[in-house]
Motif scaffolding. Structure first.
Motif, PDB file in Angstrom:
ATOM      1  N   MET A  96       0.848  -1.197   0.000  1.00  0.00           N
ATOM      2  CA  MET A  96       0.000   0.000   0.000  1.00  0.00           C
ATOM      3  C   MET A  96       0.882   1.246   0.000  1.00  0.00           C
ATOM      4  SD  MET A  96      -3.192  -0.947  -0.052  1.00  0.00           S
ATOM      5  CE  MET A  96      -4.096   0.534   0.378  1.00  0.00           C
ATOM      6  N   ALA A  97       0.696   2.071  -0.985  1.00  0.00           N
ATOM      7  CA  ALA A  97       1.381   3.356  -1.032  1.00  0.00           C
ATOM      8  C   ALA A  97       0.453   4.442  -0.495  1.00  0.00           C
ATOM      9  CB  ALA A  97       1.775   3.690  -2.473  1.00  0.00           C
ATOM     10  N   ALA A  98       1.025   5.487   0.060  1.00  0.00           N
ATOM     11  CA  ALA A  98       0.199   6.619   0.510  1.00  0.00           C
ATOM     12  C   ALA A  98      -0.313   7.407  -0.700  1.00  0.00           C
ATOM     13  CB  ALA A  98       1.001   7.534   1.425  1.00  0.00           C
ATOM     14  N   SER A  99       0.534   7.498  -1.725  1.00  0.00           N
ATOM     15  CA  SER A  99       0.140   8.234  -2.924  1.00  0.00           C
ATOM     16  C   SER A  99       0.954   7.734  -4.111  1.00  0.00           C
ATOM     17  CB  SER A  99       0.356   9.742  -2.756  1.00  0.00           C
ATOM     18  OG  SER A  99       1.739  10.040  -2.657  1.00  0.00           O
ATOM     19  N   GLN A 100       0.438   7.960  -5.301  1.00  0.00           N
ATOM     20  CA  GLN A 100       1.140   7.582  -6.528  1.00  0.00           C
ATOM     21  C   GLN A 100       0.859   8.606  -7.620  1.00  0.00           C
ATOM     22  OE1 GLN A 100      -0.632   3.583  -6.868  1.00  0.00           O
ATOM     23  NE2 GLN A 100       1.431   2.718  -6.743  1.00  0.00           N
ATOM     24  N   PRO A 101       1.867   8.950  -8.424  1.00  0.00           N
ATOM     25  CA  PRO A 101       1.607   9.821  -9.581  1.00  0.00           C
ATOM     26  C   PRO A 101       0.953   8.999 -10.684  1.00  0.00           C
ATOM     27  CG  PRO A 101       3.927   9.222  -9.505  1.00  0.00           C
ATOM     28  CD  PRO A 101       3.285   8.586  -8.312  1.00  0.00           C
ATOM     29  N   ILE A 102      -0.117   9.506 -11.253  1.00  0.00           N
ATOM     30  CA  ILE A 102      -0.864   8.768 -12.261  1.00  0.00           C
ATOM     31  C   ILE A 102      -0.393   9.206 -13.646  1.00  0.00           C
ATOM     32  CG2 ILE A 102      -3.157   8.286 -13.190  1.00  0.00           C
ATOM     33  CD1 ILE A 102      -2.616   7.067 -10.434  1.00  0.00           C
ATOM     34  N   ARG A 103      -0.011   8.228 -14.458  1.00  0.00           N
ATOM     35  CA  ARG A 103       0.530   8.500 -15.798  1.00  0.00           C
ATOM     36  C   ARG A 103      -0.391   8.029 -16.910  1.00  0.00           C
ATOM     37  NH1 ARG A 103       4.639  12.012 -14.556  1.00  0.00           N
ATOM     38  NH2 ARG A 103       5.837  11.172 -12.799  1.00  0.00           N
TER      39      ARG A 103
END
Lengths: 140, 363
Positions: B276-283
């Motif tokens: 689980m990541a806290a946030s991710q950049p969406i591409r």
């Protein structure tokens, strides 16, 4: 002369890197205005009178003038723009001028009806003919 | 006389709340909540998309359940934003009168929203009896009122406080969307589409093979270049058939009971630590569909198909501010490259294909 602006609250619109996407909340139809169509949308909302836009485009190209007139009338008939009666005292240079000067006469735009059901219906509390609004979903 | 006029001519049921008394009723609940003595409510703190949330519960067991499913404080860097508050109140536990029942057959949805807006309030239309969800906008304070947890919709436990989270996100220019993510800290894809198209199964397959996610059902999207997806809930949902496709997983979750959809609600970190990541950049946006393909294929699609997949389920589940929601989804579908993914039946092959695709996404 007709000065037009976005028909709030019926219409919402946003500029996505020059392409205007406008949604009519009463009909559920949404429209995409790229390129010259988007430029004319912005110019109308900036206060450039509709007749002046059509006249200037017709001077550049007869067919373009005719198309522009139909385009602007459709913006009104689709409930996206309405007359606001307020003429601006100082107007910015219209965007369409630069496009037309370099030969861009493409006034293509698209209308979409695939979101009509999503925009128009209210899936949580549609009215029930027998009981009115809201329709309760008993959890017991 | 129309049906609606006939209904209006009948006397309101006793205890009914109509348009005339709505804002007074909600203000009464607010006043009662504010007057509760210290210690009556159990407090838990969360952090979603960097915003601190303070939740107070009249039921400690529910506080503990929600604490296991919502990101806790410290899971990401806190922003300098006002705290969001939510009171989760059960009248049966507090000794209050049971929640009033909405009854106003001549009121329209627009009238309902406008009336509340004038009073500085926002509320979920009361489509469930004995459930009120509303907020005081200026104070960033939301309330969920029921008589008992049985009055909540069956999906509430799987996405607790979804509506208040949606409101908290809206007021910060972010939005809770119906979707999942997979990727790493450099790049991730937003997986979207209606239920049954394979979002959860694809997410589970991805994390089982080393990819990370911020969620498989709802994620908070923050517009930007690139947009950022934030974790909203710390659980994954999958049916037993999907679990059976991953070797060894079924035995590890054999004690779990299915929810209302027949899916198991799982703590992903307990199964795949670090997933689980806290946030991710969406591409990119990915629209899956389950097929009988022998190999997984990822191909570009027109943005309007991604818009339909994203907007349809998101706006159905979060009907407030539908217009801005449509434009939000439009912006995402135009900002990001959009792809369709036809899924094979082989999890390892699916994961490998997806990993190669994500590695190829630009930064």
């Amino acid at each position: 002369m007709r000065v037009l602006s976005i028909a709030i609250p019926t219409c919402v619109a946003e500029d996505f890197d020059g392409e205007i996407v406008a949604l009519n909340l009463d009909t559920g139809l949404y429209f995409s205005f790229p390129g010259l169509a988007g430029a004319i949308w912005r110019d109308l909302n900036a206060g450039h009178p509709a007749e002046r836009v059509v006249t200037e485009l017709a001077a550049a190209n007869d067919v373009l003038g005719h198309d522009a007139s139909r385009f602007i009338n459709s913006l009104v008939s689709h409930g996206l723009l309405r007359e606001n009666g307020e003429a601006a005292s100082v107007l910015p240079e219209p965007e369409y001028r630069a496009l037309v000067e370099r030969g861009d006469f493409d006034l293509t735009f698209t209308a979409h009806d695939d979101m009509v059901d999503l925009v128009m219906t209210d899936p949580i509390h549609d009215v029930d003919e027998a009981t009115g609004w809201p329709v309760f979903h008993d959890s017991a | 006389m129309t049906v609606r006029e006939a209904i209006a001519a009948r006397a309101d049921p006793p205890g009914a709340i109509g348009s005339a008394g709505l804002t007074a009723y909600l203000r009464q609940i607010i006043a009662r909540a504010r007057a509760l003595p210290q210690g009556v409510l159990t407090t838990r703190r969360f952090q979603i998309a960097g915003q601190s949330m303070v939740a107070r519960f009249s039921d400690e067991a529910r506080a503990n359940l929600y604490a296991s499913r919502l990101p806790t404080a410290g899971s990401c860097t806190a922003r300098r934003e006002p705290e969001f508050h939510v009171d989760v109140l059960e009248t049966a536990r507090l000794g209050w009168p049971a929640p009033g029942r909405w009854h106003d057959p001549l009121s329209s949805r627009d009238d309902f929203d406008r009336m509340l807006e004038r009073a500085g309030l926002r509320a979920l239309p009361p489509y469930m009896p004995r459930l009120w969800e509303f907020m005081v906008r200026e104070e960033n304070w939301a309330f969920q009122l029921t008589e008992t947890p049985l009055d909540l919709p069956v999906w509430e436990a799987g996405a607790p406080l979804r509506i208040p989270l949606h409101w908290a996100s809206l007021d910060r220019g972010r939005r809770l969307v119906h979707g999942a993510t997979l990727g790493d800290d450099r790049a991730a894809v937003l997986i979207t589409g209606p239920g049954g198209t394979g979002k959860s199964g694809l997410t589970l397959t991805g994390i089982a093979h080393g990819l990370k996610t911020v969620g498989d059902d709802y994620v908070v999207i923050e517009p930007g270049n690139p947009p950022v997806a934030w974790q909203a809930f710390r659980l994954l949902k999958q049916d037993r058939a999907g679990i059976a496709r991953l070797p060894g997983l079924a035995a590890r979750v054999s004690d779990s009971r299915p929810n209302w959809q027949g899916k198991l609600e799982l703590d992903p970190e307990s199964l795949f630590p670090g997933c689980m990541a806290a946030s991710q950049p969406i591409r990119a946006i990915l629209v899956p569909h389950i097929g009988a393909a022998t190999e997984t294929r990822i191909e570009p699609i027109e943005h309007k198909f991604a818009l339909d997949a994203l907007a349809r389920s998101t706006l159905q589940q979060f009907p407030s501010q539908r217009a801005s929601g449509f434009l939000f989804c439009t912006g995402l579908s135009k900002t990001l490259p959009c792809f369709g993914i036809a899924l094979s039946q082989a999890p390892g092959e699916i994961a490998a294909t997806l990993k190669r695709f994500i590695e190829g996404l630009g930064t």
